[in-house]
Enzyme design. Structure first.
Site, PDB file in Angstrom:
ATOM      1  N   HIS A 136      50.238  60.005  70.809  1.00 50.28           N
ATOM      2  CA  HIS A 136      51.616  60.348  70.468  1.00 50.28           C
ATOM      3  C   HIS A 136      51.711  61.684  69.733  1.00 50.28           C
ATOM      4  CE1 HIS A 136      55.753  59.264  70.433  1.00 50.28           C
ATOM      5  NE2 HIS A 136      55.560  57.969  70.492  1.00 50.28           N
ATOM      6  N   ALA A 137      50.600  62.149  69.165  1.00 48.76           N
ATOM      7  CA  ALA A 137      50.610  63.453  68.509  1.00 48.76           C
ATOM      8  C   ALA A 137      50.698  64.582  69.527  1.00 48.76           C
ATOM      9  CB  ALA A 137      49.351  63.625  67.653  1.00 48.76           C
TER      10      ALA A 137
END
Length: 480
Positions: A136-137
């Site tokens: 998700h980063a």
């Protein structure tokens, strides 16, 4: 080197052994007509020969003096990212979903770019699957789905000329958002913007807060406060094990119900989820007296533009305290209509600040567990728009696009769905220990549609359903 943003860094800091923070998707494809028996092997070899990667697929995490940076890896190794697997016989959907449950629970190795892709063959009906996960980063869930669709085409022949997914560039535009409402992080930029815009822009925020608190105090059933959700079995700490379940439901059926109730398809989907969760909790003797509350991303866009993400989190109850399906849908529609009116009365900057102030007490409860009776949300339910036409990948027709999202401590269940041209594909992910027999929710979702259809004026009696058996709802089963 490029330093990570505040939110991107937060995804890395919040990640724990029991709480990996990557998002994924499971695609089902029908091979082209006349494909050879070793079609999947040939496809895997062709993809494996592609050893080049573009951002974000070549970005590796490095840390200097406690600060995280992205570095473009010069020694990119496709063997660390692309895997070709075969299902154990008999190759049913339950075997596929059990496999996805296992691989989605595994963390991505931070020594390499944070993504992995699996080409899976061995399904008994001859289809192949592609499961991908990315941190998700690097991208959020919506961007990840759009990235996948960039590798597909409406023409099967043209799709053969599209490079491997890790060679398809995606532009990271717009605002990022955490998988659950996180006021402290989401409001930092908003407060800076308000400071630049002037004090006059603060007044509508406090006016909206006062109206919300007044409606909540007066018992308006359409108003949900930031610390209203009852603590449920979903609001416990999670383990590292996962259970994934998936199913497709007809868009036409859902739209027919929406039209009859003067509601949106999203209202109907939320009512389906409310009904399924009510039955699940009743079965487990764990249904709270007050209705469950869901965090629902809502578009606040006022134009037809396509750039950026003008999205806010709305809190809506799911009518789990109501036994009547029609009353439940009307109650959810009223709550969502109230949210839309409130959210659209504020600018994007004002909205983020409003959210931060409204949700702050519930967020403290969520992340600390100090409040034992109330929390901010019980479940996250996201509805992502998908392709509106048939798509092909490497000559194969897309027949299912199921999101595989994240769960975190004290929000042990996530329901994400993607609308395609003829179906809505549901992906349910939960902690295997905290949410036992999660796959039963698929059966309850189907029952929810049938119950709503039975309320329509021209409804016909539904055929009697067979009694549920343990075998029918075995681990990872998919209703067929």
């Amino acid at each position: 080197m490029k330093p990570l943003s505040l939110i991107d860094s937060a995804f890395l800091m919040l990640e724990q052994r029991q709480q990996p923070l990557h998002v994924g998707a499971l695609c089902l494809f029908a091979p082209p007509e006349g494909a050879p028996e070793d079609f999947a092997y040939q496809l895997a070899e062709r993809l494996r020969s592609s050893g080049q990667a573009v951002p974000p697929f070549n970005r590796r995490l490095i840390t200097r003096a406690g600060v995280n940076f992205w570095e473009e890896a010069e020694d990119f190794d496709i063997a660390q990212h692309f895997v070709h697997l075969a299902l154990p016989k008999p190759g049913r959907m339950r075997e596929l979903l059990a496999m996805i449950s296992r691989v989605h629970a595994a963390h991505l190795d931070r020594a390499y770019p944070l993504w992995r892709m699996y080409l899976i063959e061995g399904l008994e009906d001859g289809r192949i699957a592609l499961y991908s996960k990315i941190h998700h980063a690097l991208v959020d869930g919506v961007a990840g789905i759009r990235l996948l669709m960039k590798t597909m085409d409406a023409d099967p022949e043209r799709s053969l000329a599209i490079p491997a997914p890790w060679e398809a560039y995606t532009k990271r535009g717009g605002k990022r958002s955490l998988p659950v409402p996180s006021p402290a992080l989401r409001s930092v930029d908003a407060l800076r913007s308000l400071a630049r815009e002037g004090v006059a822009n603060v007044a509508p925020i406090f006016r909206r807060l006062a109206e919300t608190r007044r409606d909540y105090r007066d018992g308006n059933p359409d108003c949900v406060g930031g610390l209203q959700a009852p603590v449920s079995m979903f609001n416990q700490r999670i383990t590292g094990s996962r259970r994934f379940a998936a199913q497709s439901y007809s868009t036409a059926r859902i739209k027919a119900i929406a039209t009859a109730f003067d509601a949106t398809s999203n209202d109907v989907v939320l009512a389906m989820c409310g009904s399924a969760l009510r039955k699940y909790l009743l079965e487990n003797e764990a249904l709270p007296a007050d209705p469950l509350v869901a965090a629902v991303p809502v578009s606040t866009r006022k134009d037809d533009g396509t750039s950026g993400n003008e999205v806010a989190f709305a809190l809506t109850h799911l009518g789990t305290h109501l036994a009547d399906p029609a009353k439940r849908l009307r109650a959810i529609k009223g709550c969502m209509d109230y949210n839309k009116r409130a959210l659209r009365s504020l600018s994007a900057t004002q909205l983020l600040t409003y959210e931060g102030m409204l949700f702050a007490p519930g967020a403290v409860s969520l992340f600390t567990g100090l409040q034992r009776q109330r929390t901010i949300v019980n479940v996250v339910i996201s509805h992502v728009p998908g392709p509106r036409e048939d798509l092909y990948w490497q000559g194969c027709r897309l027949e299912g696009l199921y999101p595989v999202s994240v769960v975190i401590h004290r929000i042990a269940l996530n329901i994400t769905l993607i609308s395609r041209n003829e179906s809505i594909d549901f992906g349910l992910i939960g902690c295997r220990k905290t949410v036992p027999h999660l796959q039963r929710l698929l059966e309850y979702l189907e029952e929810a549609i049938e119950e709503l259809e039975a309320t329509l004026p021209d409804a016909k009696p539904a055929p009697k359903r067979r009694a549920r058996t343990v075998e029918k709802t075995a681990e990872g089963s998919l209703a067929e």
